[in-house]
Design a protein around this motif. Structure first.
Motif, PDB file in Angstrom:
ATOM      1  N   SER A   1       3.895  -0.431   0.791  1.00  0.00           N
ATOM      2  CA  SER A   1       3.828  -0.358  -0.858  1.00  0.00           C
ATOM      3  C   SER A   1       4.548  -1.531  -1.331  1.00  0.00           C
TER       4      SER A   1
ATOM      5  N   GLY B   1       1.305   2.500   1.416  1.00  0.00           N
ATOM      6  CA  GLY B   1       1.857   2.948   2.477  1.00  0.00           C
ATOM      7  C   GLY B   1       2.124   4.368   2.724  1.00  0.00           C
TER       8      GLY B   1
ATOM      9  N   CYS C   1       6.677   0.704   4.689  1.00  0.00           N
ATOM     10  CA  CYS C   1       5.044   0.689   4.287  1.00  0.00           C
ATOM     11  C   CYS C   1       5.274  -0.356   3.695  1.00  0.00           C
TER      12      CYS C   1
ATOM     13  N   ALA D   1       7.728   4.443   1.983  1.00  0.00           N
ATOM     14  CA  ALA D   1       6.350   4.563   1.613  1.00  0.00           C
ATOM     15  C   ALA D   1       7.016   4.798  -0.326  1.00  0.00           C
TER      16      ALA D   1
END
Ligand code: FO1
Length: 318
Positions: A199, A17, A197, A12
């Motif tokens: 991100s 995230g 995630c 993340a």
């Protein structure tokens, strides 16, 4: 590191995230490990600032400032007002509460305590259940190359409000950074899934993947690697991901995210508004699952996290 099985490793960076990590924490508690980008870190006013570690920590603690997108909830700004009165730099805003985190981190690092242990202590104090790990204890710094300019990341992101055209991103220090020892110490077969995630793939996830040996290590876990697209209907949910993709020559889309992670991931979760891209992504050899990926509430976070883990268990290699 515990010898638990059924652990989940999440990679993340900033806000998006951190939200999914919070959903995963609702399901996995202390069996979640979050590996966080530290290439946004910088030294400012003598303090070591780790924006992504703090965004993840504050979000997992339920203490993040939701409207601002960084820092702590209920923040006050006496320090900044005083600094401004003294003619100090005010382009990077440090809240009165947030500054305690930076002061403690800076002091402990100066005592020779590694960033991973400093982070562990801070997370414990904030009551975070998951294990939060910096991607490396060694300094890695993102430099944005724009024309003849080499701009440090926070200058680019905050002071210049992501204005300059990105020609190239450099993760200075990455080639000599060591992976965090605690990740290397994870017992074989303790992981169930790796989750990338939503991100920014270029600014937040790539620095993690540039730490030498990281991609190989992730692959060697032999568990499904699932990414969640941060691009929905051609737009970034938050931040400059779409602008940067365009500047680096990619039309922003969930398919471009799939292409970016092609050699690494087994599955990509895309938003329902991108359902029409599923077949094209599957042609790249990546499994696709379509769901609502926009997280507005805590329950959205848990629902998405559950969908990610279900997807991963469906893809589990025998
Ligand atoms: N972002 C801003 O846009 N303006 C700020 O003044 C600012 C201060 C700040 C202080 C501490 C911190 O941990 C983060 C802060 N951020 C600020 C966010 C940070 O620049 C970015 O969120 C990340 O580096 C990108 O993920």
């Amino acid at each position: 590191m515990s010898g638990n099985t059924n652990q989940v490793l999440a990679l993340a960076g900033g806000v998006g995230g951190a939200k999914l990590a919070a959903g995963l924490q609702q399901l996995k508690g202390g069996d979640l490990i979050v590996l966080v980008n530290t290439a946004d870190d910088f030294e400012h006013l003598g303090l070591h600032i780790s924006p992504d570690l703090d965004t993840v920590m504050y979000t997992l603690a339920g203490r993040a400032n939701k409207s601002q997108g960084w820092g702590l909830e209920g923040e006050t700004w006496s320090f900044m007002d005083q600094l401004e009165g003294l003619g100090g730099p005010t382009w990077f805003r440090l809240g009165d509460r947030d500054i305690a985190t930076h002061l403690l981190r800076t002091q402990k690092l100066a005592e020779g305590i590694p960033l991973s242990l400093v982070t562990q202590d801070l997370c414990r104090a904030f009551g975070v259940k998951a294990k939060v790990l910096p991607m490396s204890n060694d300094p890695v710094r993102t430099i944005v190359h724009s024309g003849d300019l080499a701009i440090s990341f926070q200058e680019y992101f905050v002071r210049l409000a992501c204005g300059p055209v990105v020609d190239q991103l450099e993760f200075r220090g990455a080639s000599s950074a060591k992976r965090n020892d605690e990740i290397v110490g994870l017992k074989a077969s303790s992981l169930d899934a790796v989750v990338i995630c939503p991100s920014n793939p270029y600014l937040s996830i790539d620095p993690i993947l540039h730490v030498p040996g990281m991609r190989r290590w992730l692959k060697d876990q032999n568990v499904p690697i699932i990414a969640v697209s941060p691009i929905v209907a051609g737009l970034a949910i938050k931040g400059p991901a779409a602008k940067i993709m365009r500047e680096l020559g990619h039309e922003p889309s969930a398919k471009a995210v799939a292409e970016h992670y092609r050699d690494l991931i087994d599955g990509l979760m895309i938003d329902t508004s991108d359902a029409g891209l599923a077949a094209q992504i599957e042609e790249l050899g990546i499994e696709v699952r379509v769901t609502n990926t926009i997280m507005k509430s805590n329950s959205d976070r848990a629902v998405l996290a559950e969908a990610v883990l279900r997807f991963s268990s469906d893809l589990k290699k025998p």
